[in-house]
Design an enzyme around this catalytic site. Structure first.
Site, short mmCIF file in Angstrom:
data_model
loop_
_atom_site.label_atom_id
_atom_site.label_comp_id
_atom_site.label_asym_id
_atom_site.label_seq_id
_atom_site.Cartn_x
_atom_site.Cartn_y
_atom_site.Cartn_z
N LYS A 59 -10.18 -2.93 -3.96
CA LYS A 59 -10.69 -1.61 -4.34
C LYS A 59 -9.58 -0.66 -4.72
CE LYS A 59 -11.47 -0.48 0.47
NZ LYS A 59 -11.87 -1.69 1.19
N LYS B 281 0.82 -1.21 0.00
CA LYS B 281 0.00 0.00 0.00
C LYS B 281 0.86 1.26 0.00
CE LYS B 281 -4.33 -1.71 1.86
NZ LYS B 281 -5.43 -1.51 2.81
N LYS C 222 -5.32 -9.92 -6.68
CA LYS C 222 -6.60 -10.09 -5.99
C LYS C 222 -7.55 -8.96 -6.38
CE LYS C 222 -6.13 -7.42 -1.77
NZ LYS C 222 -6.54 -7.24 -0.40
N1 AQP Z 1 -9.98 -10.42 -3.34
C1 AQP Z 1 -10.31 -10.89 -2.14
N2 AQP Z 1 -10.55 -12.20 -1.98
C2 AQP Z 1 -10.89 -12.70 -0.76
N3 AQP Z 1 -11.02 -11.94 0.34
C3 AQP Z 1 -10.80 -10.60 0.24
N4 AQP Z 1 -10.84 -9.58 1.12
C4 AQP Z 1 -10.54 -8.42 0.49
N5 AQP Z 1 -10.27 -8.68 -0.82
C5 AQP Z 1 -10.43 -10.02 -1.00
C6 AQP Z 1 -11.22 -9.73 2.53
O1 AQP Z 1 -12.25 -8.82 2.83
C7 AQP Z 1 -12.20 -8.49 4.21
C8 AQP Z 1 -12.39 -7.00 4.41
O2 AQP Z 1 -11.25 -6.36 3.94
P1 AQP Z 1 -10.89 -4.89 4.23
O3 AQP Z 1 -11.93 -4.15 4.91
O4 AQP Z 1 -9.52 -4.82 4.78
O5 AQP Z 1 -10.89 -4.45 2.80
P2 AQP Z 1 -9.60 -4.33 2.06
O6 AQP Z 1 -8.57 -5.35 2.36
O7 AQP Z 1 -9.26 -2.93 2.29
O8 AQP Z 1 -10.19 -4.64 0.68
P3 AQP Z 1 -9.33 -4.44 -0.51
O9 AQP Z 1 -10.18 -4.29 -1.68
O10 AQP Z 1 -8.30 -5.50 -0.52
O11 AQP Z 1 -8.74 -3.01 -0.19
P4 AQP Z 1 -7.32 -2.53 -0.47
O12 AQP Z 1 -7.23 -2.53 -1.95
O13 AQP Z 1 -7.33 -1.15 0.17
O14 AQP Z 1 -6.40 -3.50 0.18
C9 AQP Z 1 -10.86 -8.98 4.72
O15 AQP Z 1 -11.07 -10.13 5.52
C10 AQP Z 1 -10.10 -9.34 3.47
O16 AQP Z 1 -9.24 -10.42 3.68
#
Ligand code: AQP
Length: 332
Positions: A198, A112, A195
């Site tokens: 967002k 990140k 993966k």
């Molecule tokens: N692609 C994915 N496959 C399976 N599980 C996923 N999670 C996120 N992406 C995938 C799971 O969703 C839960 C909530 O995650 P979060 O609130 O931390 O959201 P995040 O990780 O910020 O989602 P993103 O899209 O992955 O955001 P960025 O891009 O900012 O890192 C968690 O349990 C996560 O494992």
């Protein structure tokens, strides 16, 4: 009943399919068998800049989506992280127990911060995993249902809990990650080597559950597959098709071998058209239910207030034990 704890960020507004299949779906199932604590992690959200008004709205939106997905406030404790001040308080203690090098090894921070430019990343983003450690330990959680991307943070939690217990005496339950192999990682529809996320996915690669169903169907139909034509689950050689099969199988409850059989002799187009329909059937009522919760913010806020009260009772007890073990003079 064993206890589970997990959280989701309110950041982007809509949950995406990876959040739902990788995490939230398991949360719904676990409220039947576990003493479940689930929260909207607004403290985590501000590790990157947020517009205050949007953050407020997105926090309600995240809670509404969790309820729409099937969380039942009678069967689980649903709350907002900042409503329970013990998270930030225990995080400080845990910060002081974590080595700088140890925190530097967290790959999510590396990814990140590289995306943001290392110098503009906040110290909060760096210590994010340690706040997560506090989130989990406060509730003495046995299991933490998350996607694969969070495994390293649960490992850190185990290490710090063990370290604290060793140094100050038995205090924290050592938690285990709860990760379902099949849905641990949902991939980007346009680039199945990354993966679905967002921040890293392009709009075409990301399925937001609250998007217009027609647009969602279009994305599924234009998902990247491969130059072969056979519908077969083979992550190594056919990551795009395998990802579609995983999504299909989880949303319908049909086994992957059955799906392979169903599409034998058919082309990818047939699979994609059917899957688009399956996804639309899932998101349409989900969007409606979310809107119903949003239309009644008073009820929503009162569900969250009750959740916070239940959560605080547990969190305050753990924090007070921790403070005592560390040697803080009790306040009179
Ligand atoms: N692609 C994915 N496959 C399976 N599980 C996923 N999670 C996120 N992406 C995938 C799971 O969703 C839960 C909530 O995650 P979060 O609130 O931390 O959201 P995040 O990780 O910020 O989602 P993103 O899209 O992955 O955001 P960025 O891009 O900012 O890192 C968690 O349990 C996560 O494992």
């Amino acid at each position: 009943r064993p206890r589970v704890l997990s959280g989701i960020q309110p950041t982007a507004g809509s949950f995406h399919l990876g959040n739902y299949l990788g995490a939230v779906r398991q949360w719904v199932a676990l409220q039947e068998s576990h003493d479940a604590f689930y929260m909207v992690v607004d403290l985590h959200a501000i590790t990157v800049p947020q517009d205050p008004k949007e953050l407020t709205a997105n926090t309600r939106l995240a809670a509404a989506q969790l309820l729409a997905a099937g969380l039942d406030p009678e069967r689980c404790t649903l709350f907002v992280q900042s409503h329970v001040p013990e998270h930030a308080q225990l995080a400080w203690v845990m910060n002081c127990l974590t080595g700088f090098g140890e925190a530097s090894r967290m790959t999510q921070f590396k990814d990140k911060s590289a995306r943001q430019g290392a110098d503009s990343a906040s110290v909060g983003l760096f210590t994010y995993p340690i706040l997560q450690v506090a989130d989990i330990l406060l509730y003495q959680a046995n299991e933490v249902p998350v996607g694969e991307d969070q495994r390293q943070h649960v490992e850190l939690t185990r290490d710090l809990a063990t370290r604290f217990n060793g140094r100050f005496g038995e205090t924290f339950t050592i938690p285990k990650p709860y990760i379902l192999k099949e849905t641990a990682k949902i991939y980007d529809l346009q680039d199945p080597s990354i993966k679905m996320s967002k921040s890293a996915s392009t709009p075409k690669g990301l399925i937001n559950l609250l998007d217009e169903p027609k647009a969602t169907a279009k994305k599924v139909k234009s998902a990247v597959t491969d130059t072969d034509t056979v519908v077969r689950y083979d992550v190594e050689n056919k990551p795009g098709v395998s990802n579609l099969l995983t999504i299909y199988s989880t949303l319908t409850g049909t086994g992957i071998p059955e799906l392979e059989q169903q599409y034998e002799g058919k082309l990818y187009g047939a699979l994609k058209t059917d899957l688009a329909e399956v996804v639309v059937e899932f998101v349409t009522p989900f969007r409606e239910r979310t809107q119903q919760y949003l239309d009644d913010p008073e009820t929503l806020d009162s569900i969250l207030a009750k959740g916070a009260e239940k959560a605080r009772a547990v969190a305050a007890e753990t924090l007070s034990q921790t403070y005592e073990k560390v040697g803080f003079l009790p306040a009179k």
